[in-house]
Design an enzyme around this catalytic site. Structure first.
Site, PDB file in Angstrom:
ATOM      1  N   GLU A  71      56.789 -25.245  22.120  1.00 29.51           N
ATOM      2  CA  GLU A  71      57.267 -26.568  21.712  1.00 29.51           C
ATOM      3  C   GLU A  71      58.561 -26.970  22.405  1.00 29.51           C
ATOM      4  O   GLU A  71      59.385 -26.126  22.733  1.00 29.51           O
ATOM      5  CB  GLU A  71      57.599 -26.545  20.209  1.00 29.51           C
ATOM      6  CG  GLU A  71      56.476 -26.072  19.341  1.00 29.51           C
ATOM      7  CD  GLU A  71      56.902 -25.924  17.875  1.00 29.51           C
ATOM      8  OE1 GLU A  71      56.111 -25.379  17.104  1.00 29.51           O
ATOM      9  OE2 GLU A  71      58.012 -26.362  17.519  1.00 29.51           O
ATOM     10  N   CYS A 100      65.336 -29.909  23.577  1.00 31.38           N
ATOM     11  CA  CYS A 100      65.439 -28.545  23.050  1.00 31.38           C
ATOM     12  C   CYS A 100      64.195 -27.796  23.526  1.00 31.38           C
ATOM     13  O   CYS A 100      63.078 -28.230  23.262  1.00 31.38           O
ATOM     14  CB  CYS A 100      65.492 -28.617  21.524  1.00 31.38           C
ATOM     15  SG  CYS A 100      65.367 -27.000  20.743  1.00 31.38           S
ATOM     16  N   CYS A 115      58.447 -14.801  18.942  1.00 32.40           N
ATOM     17  CA  CYS A 115      59.783 -14.195  18.989  1.00 32.40           C
ATOM     18  C   CYS A 115      59.738 -12.844  18.289  1.00 32.40           C
ATOM     19  O   CYS A 115      59.037 -12.681  17.292  1.00 32.40           O
ATOM     20  CB  CYS A 115      60.781 -15.127  18.284  1.00 32.40           C
ATOM     21  SG  CYS A 115      62.494 -14.529  18.340  1.00 32.40           S
ATOM     22  N   CYS A 160      63.859 -13.046  12.122  1.00 30.55           N
ATOM     23  CA  CYS A 160      64.735 -13.681  11.125  1.00 30.55           C
ATOM     24  C   CYS A 160      63.889 -14.197   9.945  1.00 30.55           C
ATOM     25  O   CYS A 160      62.832 -14.801  10.146  1.00 30.55           O
ATOM     26  CB  CYS A 160      65.535 -14.823  11.739  1.00 30.55           C
ATOM     27  SG  CYS A 160      66.607 -14.266  13.074  1.00 30.55           S
ATOM     28  N   CYS A 184      62.822 -18.092   9.705  1.00 30.84           N
ATOM     29  CA  CYS A 184      62.388 -18.795  10.918  1.00 30.84           C
ATOM     30  C   CYS A 184      60.879 -18.709  11.143  1.00 30.84           C
ATOM     31  O   CYS A 184      60.300 -17.617  11.133  1.00 30.84           O
ATOM     32  CB  CYS A 184      63.145 -18.218  12.116  1.00 30.84           C
ATOM     33  SG  CYS A 184      62.708 -19.021  13.667  1.00 30.84           S
ATOM     34  N   GLY A 244      61.824 -18.571  20.451  1.00 29.30           N
ATOM     35  CA  GLY A 244      62.189 -17.411  21.271  1.00 29.30           C
ATOM     36  C   GLY A 244      63.675 -17.113  21.279  1.00 29.30           C
ATOM     37  O   GLY A 244      64.495 -17.926  20.833  1.00 29.30           O
ATOM     38  N   GLU A 245      64.000 -15.935  21.779  1.00 28.42           N
ATOM     39  CA  GLU A 245      65.399 -15.517  21.897  1.00 28.42           C
ATOM     40  C   GLU A 245      65.737 -15.498  23.397  1.00 28.42           C
ATOM     41  O   GLU A 245      65.262 -14.629  24.131  1.00 28.42           O
ATOM     42  CB  GLU A 245      65.550 -14.115  21.266  1.00 28.42           C
ATOM     43  CG  GLU A 245      66.846 -13.385  21.572  1.00 28.42           C
ATOM     44  CD  GLU A 245      68.110 -14.206  21.309  1.00 28.42           C
ATOM     45  OE1 GLU A 245      68.231 -14.827  20.250  1.00 28.42           O
ATOM     46  OE2 GLU A 245      68.991 -14.209  22.201  1.00 28.42           O
ATOM     47  N   SER A 254      71.435 -20.705  22.735  1.00 28.40           N
ATOM     48  CA  SER A 254      71.618 -20.179  21.383  1.00 28.40           C
ATOM     49  C   SER A 254      71.022 -18.783  21.266  1.00 28.40           C
ATOM     50  O   SER A 254      69.902 -18.541  21.694  1.00 28.40           O
ATOM     51  CB  SER A 254      70.936 -21.134  20.399  1.00 28.40           C
ATOM     52  OG  SER A 254      71.090 -20.688  19.085  1.00 28.40           O
ATOM     53  N   CYS A 288      62.065 -25.571  14.771  1.00 26.93           N
ATOM     54  CA  CYS A 288      61.451 -24.550  15.599  1.00 26.93           C
ATOM     55  C   CYS A 288      60.224 -23.876  15.046  1.00 26.93           C
ATOM     56  O   CYS A 288      60.207 -23.350  13.962  1.00 26.93           O
ATOM     57  CB  CYS A 288      62.374 -23.518  15.761  1.00 26.93           C
ATOM     58  SG  CYS A 288      63.509 -22.570  15.911  1.00 26.93           S
TER      59      CYS A 288
END
Ligand code: SAH
Length: 347
Positions: free
Chosen positions: A91, A104, A111, A115, A118, A158-159, A190, A332
């Site tokens: 996305e 964004c 991911c 968390c 999330c 994702g990270e 981020s 997200c």
């Protein structure tokens, strides 16, 4: 396997073209066509047919398809779900702010960070994105919407620091004057707090904004909602932020999702103030977005306002983020999850 040409820098393309016996100026032509969003080499009309054929044989060139597009009736926010070359989806969200149009983007399919609040992490990590797949999100958001993009935030699925090399290369590509030419100061990255990645990024001394998803100043609370805290605790994380600031001179931005009864108490505000002492920072308070998979609830408006006031009284800039696109599942991972459910795919 053919090389993915859109993930290559201008210099890498120049080297390949030199090896193919082409004059130096071709690299600039090819690079700028790619960064204008051509879908095939045949669209490169100032290049000979023979070379276009050779390029087609040598390189892979792909453009994502729009799997879903949702436009907010409230604020014009547009959410895209892109289908990648292997069928997986990610996305992007285009937001209109006074300071510029911001897209964004996602850095991974799924991911691994886990968390609790999330949606992006619920199915785990599927795969990391290539540089071209991040670039395409910016490029095709601009092309499809007709809205010129001036800012980028790496805050989608994702990270980013878990996909360091590809993200670093994407930054080079999108920053290139012959491409989209988006300045580092207009880019935010981020992270959930991968200290190794933060230190690596600090060494590069880029002028981008580092955004830390802190969400709690206390180890017990942070570990309960963010597994990464077991690896790098709050103290280590804040120390890394101080190193980042010393190296780059860039103020750190902290994301703080306000969760009812979990991290929104006056005690938490006081601890946060102690933790950030002497570190130029900006705290972004975000009322938690409820997701189906989690019982966590957003804080009350009073709790958010009181928390903000406590920070401001202590001299820390704290803003409450305006929620855009709440009518279109813009946070997200929400759209990708819904799409998977209704289509029965594993994208
Ligand atoms: N992995 C990176 C990039 C994701 S950015 C990171 O953790 O920073 C997405 C931001 O939205 C992060 O700050 C994340 O913690 C936050 N977020 C995720 N789910 C949320 C939710 N349900 N409500 C509010 N913020 C959320």
């Amino acid at each position: 396997m053919k090389q993915d040409i859109k993930s290559m820098t201008r210099e890498e393309i120049a080297q390949c073209l030199r090896d193919m016996g082409e004059p130096a100026f071709r690299a600039g032509q090819v690079f700028s066509w790619l960064h204008r969003g051509v879908r095939s080499f045949d669209e490169m009309t100032n290049i000979s047919k023979a070379l276009r054929e050779r390029l087609t044989e040598t390189f892979e060139l792909y453009a994502p398809q729009v799997a879903r597009k949702q436009v907010s009736a409230k604020d014009g926010t547009i959410k895209y779900l892109w289908r990648l070359s292997d069928g997986h989806c990610v996305e992007s969200v285009l937001m209109r702010y006074h300071h510029g149009n911001t897209v964004c983007i996602s850095s991974e399919v799924g991911c691994a960070m886990g968390c609790a609040f999330c949606a992006s992490t619920k199915g785990g990590l599927v795969r990391r994105l290539r540089p071209s797949e991040m670039l395409d999100q910016v490029l095709f958001t601009q092309i499809d919407s007709g809205v010129p993009v001036s800012n980028i935030v790496l805050m989608g699925i994702g990270e980013p620091l878990d996909n360091y090399e590809a993200v670093r290369k994407f930054l080079t590509l999108v920053n290139c004057p012959e491409g989209m030419n988006i300045g580092m100061r207009h880019i935010s990255l981020s992270t959930c707090g991968k200290v190794d990645g933060i230190d690596r990024l600090a060494e590069e001394n880029l002028q981008l904004t580092l955004s830390i998803s802190l969400h709690a100043p206390d180890d017990a609370v942070r570990t309960s909602i963010m597994p990464i805290n077991r690896r790098y605790d709050v103290e280590e994380l804040i120390k890394a932020c101080r190193r980042y600031y010393e190296k780059t001179g860039r103020r750190i931005s902290f994301e703080y999702a306000m969760i009812d009864g979990v991290n929104d108490t006056p005690q938490m505000a006081a601890l946060l103030i102690r933790r950030l002492k002497g570190l130029p920072s900006h705290v972004n308070l975000i009322p938690l977005n409820r997701i189906e998979e989690s019982p966590l609830k957003p804080s009350t408006r009073q709790a958010v306002m009181a928390f903000q006031k406590a920070l401001e009284d202590a001299g820390i800039t704290a803003t409450v983020r305006r929620t855009l696109g709440s009518d279109i599942d813009a946070s997200c991972g929400q759209l990708r999850k819904k799409y998977e459910k209704t289509n029965g795919t594993n994208s």
